[in-house]
Design a protein around this motif. Structure first.
Motif, PDB file in Angstrom:
ATOM      1  N   GLY A  33      -5.126  -5.584   0.835  1.00  0.00           N
ATOM      2  CA  GLY A  33      -4.709  -4.867   2.048  1.00  0.00           C
ATOM      3  C   GLY A  33      -5.612  -3.677   2.326  1.00  0.00           C
ATOM      4  N   ALA A  34      -5.892  -2.902   1.289  1.00  0.00           N
ATOM      5  CA  ALA A  34      -6.787  -1.748   1.449  1.00  0.00           C
ATOM      6  C   ALA A  34      -8.180  -2.225   1.845  1.00  0.00           C
ATOM      7  CB  ALA A  34      -6.839  -0.928   0.160  1.00  0.00           C
ATOM      8  N   ILE A  57       0.852  -1.197   0.000  1.00  0.00           N
ATOM      9  CA  ILE A  57       0.000   0.000   0.000  1.00  0.00           C
ATOM     10  C   ILE A  57       0.888   1.247   0.000  1.00  0.00           C
ATOM     11  CG2 ILE A  57      -1.702   1.348   1.304  1.00  0.00           C
ATOM     12  CD1 ILE A  57      -2.801  -1.365   2.338  1.00  0.00           C
ATOM     13  N   ARG A  58       1.896   1.218   0.833  1.00  0.00           N
ATOM     14  CA  ARG A  58       2.799   2.364   0.960  1.00  0.00           C
ATOM     15  C   ARG A  58       3.563   2.616  -0.338  1.00  0.00           C
ATOM     16  NH1 ARG A  58       8.365   2.844   3.419  1.00  0.00           N
ATOM     17  NH2 ARG A  58       8.544   5.052   3.885  1.00  0.00           N
ATOM     18  N   SER A  59       3.849   1.573  -1.095  1.00  0.00           N
ATOM     19  CA  SER A  59       4.682   1.698  -2.294  1.00  0.00           C
ATOM     20  C   SER A  59       3.973   2.363  -3.471  1.00  0.00           C
ATOM     21  CB  SER A  59       5.195   0.324  -2.723  1.00  0.00           C
ATOM     22  OG  SER A  59       4.150  -0.424  -3.325  1.00  0.00           O
ATOM     23  N   GLN A  95       2.056   8.103   3.040  1.00  0.00           N
ATOM     24  CA  GLN A  95       3.120   7.110   2.888  1.00  0.00           C
ATOM     25  C   GLN A  95       4.057   7.121   4.103  1.00  0.00           C
ATOM     26  OE1 GLN A  95       4.525   8.402  -1.060  1.00  0.00           O
ATOM     27  NE2 GLN A  95       4.333   6.259  -1.689  1.00  0.00           N
ATOM     28  N   ALA A  96       4.384   8.315   4.568  1.00  0.00           N
ATOM     29  CA  ALA A  96       5.266   8.427   5.736  1.00  0.00           C
ATOM     30  C   ALA A  96       4.607   7.805   6.969  1.00  0.00           C
ATOM     31  CB  ALA A  96       5.620   9.893   5.993  1.00  0.00           C
ATOM     32  N   LEU A  97       3.314   8.060   7.144  1.00  0.00           N
ATOM     33  CA  LEU A  97       2.599   7.481   8.293  1.00  0.00           C
ATOM     34  C   LEU A  97       2.509   5.962   8.178  1.00  0.00           C
ATOM     35  CD1 LEU A  97      -0.340  10.030   8.665  1.00  0.00           C
ATOM     36  CD2 LEU A  97       1.589   9.721  10.236  1.00  0.00           C
TER      37      LEU A  97
END
Length: 123
Positions: free
Chosen positions: A100-101, A16-18, A51-53
């Protein structure tokens, strides 16, 4: 539902972050998730901030926060805003985009339901 979050692989969270430019539905699910965790929406509109979180670990990690939050601490206002973001979404379409989402979608909807139940019981 907490079990589903706990069994979520870190690689799924990393996936998800990617995303460089996630589908709007995925972005809205993650905004709703973090609003329920008490974060300000304005900061969450920028995917880079999200993304940072999502990348945080330990006590500030997404999995830890979602498995330890007490629905009593979530405001009705945050639950309502989360619902506004998630209501138009179709869970099957979300699952096709990202499992995941979809897990965070279901977690968020369950939390919103619990918050509404707590607040309607108190009225």
């Amino acid at each position: 539902m907490r079990h589903e979050i706990l069994s979520l692989k870190q690689s799924t969270v990393a996936e998800i972050r990617s995303y460089q430019k996630p589908h709007v539905d995925i972005h809205n699910i993650m905004i709703a998730t973090y609003i329920l965790l008490g974060y300000k929406e304005k900061r969450l509109q920028d995917w880079k901030n999200l993304q940072a979180l999502i990348g945080k670990t330990g006590k500030e990690g997404l999995k830890r926060q979602t498995t330890t939050i007490d629905p009593v601490t979530i405001s009705e206002q945050n639950a309502d805003r989360g619902y506004q973001l998630l209501k138009p979404l179709d869970i099957e379409k979300v699952r096709d985009l990202s499992s995941g989402a979809a897990t965070f979608y279901v977690w968020s909807m369950n939390m919103i339901e619990e918050v509404n139940s707590i607040h309607s019981a108190g009225k």
